[in-house]
Design a protein around this motif. Structure first.
Motif, PDB file in Angstrom:
ATOM      1  N   ARG A  15      -0.196   5.992 -14.354  1.00 29.95           N
ATOM      2  CA  ARG A  15       0.671   4.837 -14.549  1.00 29.95           C
ATOM      3  C   ARG A  15       1.786   5.200 -15.533  1.00 29.95           C
ATOM      4  O   ARG A  15       1.517   5.691 -16.622  1.00 29.95           O
ATOM      5  N   THR A  16       3.046   4.965 -15.124  1.00 25.85           N
ATOM      6  CA  THR A  16       4.209   5.249 -15.969  1.00 25.85           C
ATOM      7  C   THR A  16       4.934   3.952 -16.260  1.00 25.85           C
ATOM      8  O   THR A  16       5.255   3.198 -15.335  1.00 25.85           O
ATOM      9  N   LEU A  17       5.204   3.697 -17.515  1.00 25.08           N
ATOM     10  CA  LEU A  17       5.896   2.470 -17.918  1.00 25.08           C
ATOM     11  C   LEU A  17       7.352   2.528 -17.473  1.00 25.08           C
ATOM     12  O   LEU A  17       8.070   3.481 -17.761  1.00 25.08           O
ATOM     13  N   VAL A  18       7.799   1.511 -16.742  1.00 25.77           N
ATOM     14  CA  VAL A  18       9.188   1.409 -16.299  1.00 25.77           C
ATOM     15  C   VAL A  18       9.942   0.444 -17.211  1.00 25.77           C
ATOM     16  O   VAL A  18      11.048   0.741 -17.651  1.00 25.77           O
ATOM     17  N   ARG A  19       9.335  -0.689 -17.507  1.00 29.63           N
ATOM     18  CA  ARG A  19       9.926  -1.668 -18.438  1.00 29.63           C
ATOM     19  C   ARG A  19       8.841  -2.106 -19.404  1.00 29.63           C
ATOM     20  O   ARG A  19       7.734  -2.443 -19.003  1.00 29.63           O
ATOM     21  N   ALA A  20       9.188  -2.142 -20.660  1.00 31.50           N
ATOM     22  CA  ALA A  20       8.229  -2.490 -21.710  1.00 31.50           C
ATOM     23  C   ALA A  20       7.791  -3.944 -21.588  1.00 31.50           C
ATOM     24  O   ALA A  20       8.431  -4.754 -20.899  1.00 31.50           O
ATOM     25  N   GLU A  21       6.726  -4.278 -22.277  1.00 29.01           N
ATOM     26  CA  GLU A  21       6.213  -5.648 -22.255  1.00 29.01           C
ATOM     27  C   GLU A  21       7.264  -6.627 -22.742  1.00 29.01           C
ATOM     28  O   GLU A  21       8.021  -6.348 -23.668  1.00 29.01           O
ATOM     29  N   HIS A  22       7.287  -7.759 -22.105  1.00 33.21           N
ATOM     30  CA  HIS A  22       8.230  -8.821 -22.450  1.00 33.21           C
ATOM     31  C   HIS A  22       7.482 -10.139 -22.355  1.00 33.21           C
ATOM     32  O   HIS A  22       6.851 -10.435 -21.342  1.00 33.21           O
ATOM     33  N   THR A  23       7.535 -10.924 -23.413  1.00 35.36           N
ATOM     34  CA  THR A  23       6.859 -12.213 -23.417  1.00 35.36           C
ATOM     35  C   THR A  23       7.811 -13.280 -22.902  1.00 35.36           C
ATOM     36  O   THR A  23       8.940 -13.391 -23.363  1.00 35.36           O
ATOM     37  N   VAL A  24       7.343 -14.045 -21.929  1.00 32.11           N
ATOM     38  CA  VAL A  24       8.136 -15.104 -21.313  1.00 32.11           C
ATOM     39  C   VAL A  24       7.628 -16.438 -21.829  1.00 32.11           C
ATOM     40  O   VAL A  24       6.446 -16.738 -21.742  1.00 32.11           O
ATOM     41  N   LYS A  25       8.556 -17.227 -22.384  1.00 30.08           N
ATOM     42  CA  LYS A  25       8.189 -18.544 -22.899  1.00 30.08           C
ATOM     43  C   LYS A  25       8.087 -19.530 -21.729  1.00 30.08           C
ATOM     44  O   LYS A  25       8.985 -19.596 -20.898  1.00 30.08           O
ATOM     45  N   PRO A  26       7.003 -20.285 -21.642  1.00 24.63           N
ATOM     46  CA  PRO A  26       6.882 -21.247 -20.545  1.00 24.63           C
ATOM     47  C   PRO A  26       7.892 -22.385 -20.684  1.00 24.63           C
ATOM     48  O   PRO A  26       8.315 -22.732 -21.782  1.00 24.63           O
ATOM     49  N   SER A  27       8.251 -22.951 -19.557  1.00 27.35           N
ATOM     50  CA  SER A  27       9.191 -24.059 -19.537  1.00 27.35           C
ATOM     51  C   SER A  27       8.536 -25.295 -20.140  1.00 27.35           C
ATOM     52  O   SER A  27       7.347 -25.557 -19.932  1.00 27.35           O
ATOM     53  N   SER A  28       9.318 -26.078 -20.857  1.00 25.77           N
ATOM     54  CA  SER A  28       8.774 -27.305 -21.443  1.00 25.77           C
ATOM     55  C   SER A  28       8.622 -28.394 -20.388  1.00 25.77           C
ATOM     56  O   SER A  28       7.788 -29.278 -20.502  1.00 25.77           O
ATOM     57  N   VAL A  29       9.458 -28.319 -19.339  1.00 23.87           N
ATOM     58  CA  VAL A  29       9.402 -29.294 -18.254  1.00 23.87           C
ATOM     59  C   VAL A  29       9.137 -28.536 -16.961  1.00 23.87           C
ATOM     60  O   VAL A  29       9.927 -27.680 -16.575  1.00 23.87           O
ATOM     61  N   PRO A  30       8.045 -28.812 -16.276  1.00 20.32           N
ATOM     62  CA  PRO A  30       7.759 -28.087 -15.042  1.00 20.32           C
ATOM     63  C   PRO A  30       8.744 -28.445 -13.941  1.00 20.32           C
ATOM     64  O   PRO A  30       9.215 -29.580 -13.854  1.00 20.32           O
ATOM     65  N   ASP A  31       9.081 -27.460 -13.123  1.00 21.95           N
ATOM     66  CA  ASP A  31       9.962 -27.685 -11.979  1.00 21.95           C
ATOM     67  C   ASP A  31       9.122 -28.286 -10.864  1.00 21.95           C
ATOM     68  O   ASP A  31       8.172 -27.668 -10.397  1.00 21.95           O
ATOM     69  N   LEU A  32       9.468 -29.481 -10.434  1.00 17.68           N
ATOM     70  CA  LEU A  32       8.684 -30.186  -9.419  1.00 17.68           C
ATOM     71  C   LEU A  32       9.209 -29.955  -8.009  1.00 17.68           C
ATOM     72  O   LEU A  32       8.744 -30.572  -7.070  1.00 17.68           O
ATOM     73  N   SER A  33      10.179 -29.055  -7.872  1.00 16.56           N
ATOM     74  CA  SER A  33      10.779 -28.799  -6.574  1.00 16.56           C
ATOM     75  C   SER A  33      10.550 -27.351  -6.170  1.00 16.56           C
ATOM     76  O   SER A  33      10.477 -26.466  -7.006  1.00 16.56           O
TER      77      SER A  33
END
Length: 69
Positions: A15-33
């Motif tokens: 396994r070779t790392l292509v892009r380092a870890e990135h933390t994604v913040k969840p949306s405060s309002v869910p997309d209902l569509s």
């Protein structure tokens, strides 16, 4: 959620790392569509306005044909 992208060598399984870890913040309002967001490219920009104008013209033509205008 934390994302990372790896490339797997099919022969060795290494396994070779292509892009380092990135933390994604969840949306405060869910997309209902399930719709895609509107396109902002120059080719499609303003197409919503054209679509609204066509809907209005169609509604007017329908009212005329029914004699309710």
């Amino acid at each position: 959620m934390t994302l990372a992208v790896y490339k797997i060598n099919p022969q060795t399984g290494a396994r070779t790392l292509v892009r380092a870890e990135h933390t994604v913040k969840p949306s405060s309002v869910p997309d209902l569509s399930s719709e895609y967001p509107p396109c902002a490219c120059p080719r499609h920009k303003g197409s919503d306005q054209r679509a609204n104008k066509l809907r209005a013209l169609l509604a007017e033509a329908n009212r005329r044909s029914r004699g309710t205008l």
